[in-house]
Design an enzyme around this catalytic site. Structure first.
Site, mmCIF file in Angstrom:
data_model
loop_
_atom_site.group_PDB
_atom_site.id
_atom_site.type_symbol
_atom_site.label_atom_id
_atom_site.label_comp_id
_atom_site.label_asym_id
_atom_site.label_seq_id
_atom_site.Cartn_x
_atom_site.Cartn_y
_atom_site.Cartn_z
ATOM 1 N N SER A 178 0.789 -1.230 0.000
ATOM 2 C CA SER A 178 0.000 0.000 0.000
ATOM 3 C C SER A 178 0.822 1.281 0.000
ATOM 4 C CB SER A 178 -0.942 -0.002 1.204
ATOM 5 O OG SER A 178 -0.220 -0.186 2.400
ATOM 6 N N HIS A 206 -5.397 -3.510 -2.543
ATOM 7 C CA HIS A 206 -5.074 -2.539 -3.606
ATOM 8 C C HIS A 206 -4.985 -3.187 -4.982
ATOM 9 C CE1 HIS A 206 -4.451 0.756 -0.792
ATOM 10 N NE2 HIS A 206 -3.966 -0.178 0.019
ATOM 11 N N LYS A 237 -11.755 0.448 -1.852
ATOM 12 C CA LYS A 237 -10.755 1.098 -2.703
ATOM 13 C C LYS A 237 -11.271 1.120 -4.147
ATOM 14 C CE LYS A 237 -7.416 0.033 0.873
ATOM 15 N NZ LYS A 237 -8.301 0.558 1.869
HETATM 16 C C1 PLP Z 1 -3.273 -3.485 2.361
HETATM 17 C C2 PLP Z 1 -4.457 -3.006 3.158
HETATM 18 N N1 PLP Z 1 -5.179 -3.899 3.857
HETATM 19 C C3 PLP Z 1 -6.230 -3.524 4.596
HETATM 20 C C4 PLP Z 1 -6.629 -2.207 4.648
HETATM 21 C C5 PLP Z 1 -7.782 -1.840 5.511
HETATM 22 O O1 PLP Z 1 -8.931 -1.712 4.711
HETATM 23 P P1 PLP Z 1 -10.166 -0.804 5.194
HETATM 24 O O2 PLP Z 1 -9.808 0.603 4.854
HETATM 25 O O3 PLP Z 1 -11.324 -1.328 4.410
HETATM 26 O O4 PLP Z 1 -10.297 -1.009 6.658
HETATM 27 C C6 PLP Z 1 -5.898 -1.237 3.922
HETATM 28 C C7 PLP Z 1 -6.225 0.189 3.913
HETATM 29 O O5 PLP Z 1 -7.018 0.800 4.410
HETATM 30 C C8 PLP Z 1 -4.791 -1.649 3.173
HETATM 31 O O6 PLP Z 1 -4.058 -0.758 2.524
#
Ligand code: PLP
Length: 386
Positions: A178, A206, A237
């Site tokens: 990310s 992502h 996303k």
């Molecule tokens: C790689 C990754 N996993 C999990 C999440 C968490 O997802 P959420 O925003 O839906 O809680 C994110 C970012 O927010 C992320 O970048």
């Protein structure tokens, strides 16, 4: 308490690590109004430009009229709304798995899933750059954590081979990282997990909607989706919505329904949110050109930034890090860009390792070629001034 916290905040300020919040008064999109100023948005994860899409809005509206807003209780108490079930069926169909389970968000999907699969007897092998929600899930599980250097398959093999055969082993990785925008060596990870009898869990947050022939993610792109035990992804996303999923076998989903505390002990996502997610899946499937567009714009912007002398690491995705290293300079650059009409956030420790502060630039399918030119011009000026 106040004094102690004030001193801690002062320390953060003096290290350039203090965070503030801005207010957005427009819809999410390529252009947004932040703190009263209209700027081009180069920091959202709305990769396909769907967050304000009329079809998602109308699906949510219809659901509101039909089912109301609140969901009332956890899904195990009052039951699933039909929309939850439809969304899960569609996710499983797309991912080619037996089943899928929707969680309230990606953070909860990761913490709940890992802590349901791993216990004190388990060893979890985690890429050093995995998302915080993965790290928190491992901590919550009380498993032994072994962090391997980023994408270092040889180091991981060394760790796996020195772990007793009797231990349960779980390897977890982001597929698109990310903050670096590079991708995991999934084929090699699959082979290692097979060799050492480890389970493999991937976080496609992502990659879902962006990578792969149908947009199912990096595992699909590399032809290994069938070899991954646990496929997690988010709807927040590229799907422009909210919520997350875990896809896999019926037994996996059944286990999570029974054991994932972040599924069992929380109120279900509102049906209108699930309806928007379901509508998003339809648009994503029907309009593959969005995926192609975001990837091609990302290549152009990355090349343009490299042309300005920026280090963009090994990014190959719509996430383009512009390495600054020094946290305070990253904040100054972000501030200058904002003045010049470009929203690009400074990312600092602890989100990234110390000494690796950066601007995290992201592109979406909604951007125009002209937007990229404006972004690059602003970067040229900001870099020369800060
Ligand atoms: C790689 C990754 N996993 C999990 C999440 C968490 O997802 P959420 O925003 O839906 O809680 C994110 C970012 O927010 C992320 O970048």
């Amino acid at each position: 308490m106040k004094e102690v916290l004030r001193a801690e905040l002062e320390t953060l300020r003096s290290q350039g690590l203090y965070r503030t919040r801005r207010v957005m008064s427009s819809a999410q999109g390529r252009e947004v109004v932040i703190d009263g100023k209209t700027v081009l948005n180069f920091c959202s994860n709305d990769y396909l430009g769907l967050a304000a899409d009329a079809r998602l809005v109308s699906a949510a509206g219809e659901s509101l009229g039909r089912s109301g807003f609140g969901s009332g209780a956890s899904r195990l108490i009052c039951g699933d709304f039909e929309t939850h079930r439809l969304l899960e069926a569609e996710l499983a169909r797309w991912k080619g798995t037996e089943a899928a389970l929707v969680f309230s968000c990606g953070y909860m999907a990761n913490t709940g899933t890992i802590s349901a699969l791993a216990d004190r007897e388990t060893v979890v092998f985690s890429d050093r750059l995995n998302h915080a929600s993965i790290v928190d899930g491992i901590i919550l599980s009380r498993a032994e954590l072994r962090r391997y250097p980023h994408n270092d398959v040889a180091a991981l093999e060394g760790m796996l081979s020195s772990t007793g055969e009797d231990r349960r082993k779980l390897v977890v990785t982001d597929t698109v990282f990310s903050m670096d925008g590079d991708v995991a060596p999934l084929r090699e990870l699959v082979a290692l997990c097979r060799k050492y009898g480890a389970w493999l869990m991937v976080d496609e947050a992502h990659a879902f909607g962006v990578m792969g022939p149908t947009g199912a993610g990096l595992a699909e792109a590399l032809g290994v989706a069938g070899d991954v035990d646990v496929q997690m992804g988010t709807l927040s996303k590229a799907a422009g919505s909210f919520g997350a999923y875990v896809a896999g076998s019926k037994e996996l989903v059944d286990h999570l329904v029974n054991r994932a505390r972040s599924f069992v002990y929380t109120t279900a996502i509102p049906p209108s949110v699930a309806a928007a997610g379901l509508a998003a899946l339809g648009v994503m499937r029907a309009e593959p050109e969005r995926r192609q567009r975001v990837l091609s714009l990302a290549t152009k912007l990355r090349q343009g930034l490299a042309g300005l002398g920026c280090d963009t690491l090994n990014s190959t995705t719509p996430i383009i890090p512009v390495m600054v290293k020094d946290a305070e300079r990253a904040v100054r650059l972000s501030g200058k860009l904002f003045e010049l009409g470009i929203l690009a956030q400074a990312i600092r420790p602890p989100t990234v390792p110390s000494g690796s502060a950066r601007l995290r630039v992201t592109v979406t399918a909604a951007h125009t070629e002209e937007d990229l030119v404006r972004c690059l011009e602003a970067f040229r000026e900001a870099l020369s001034r800060c």
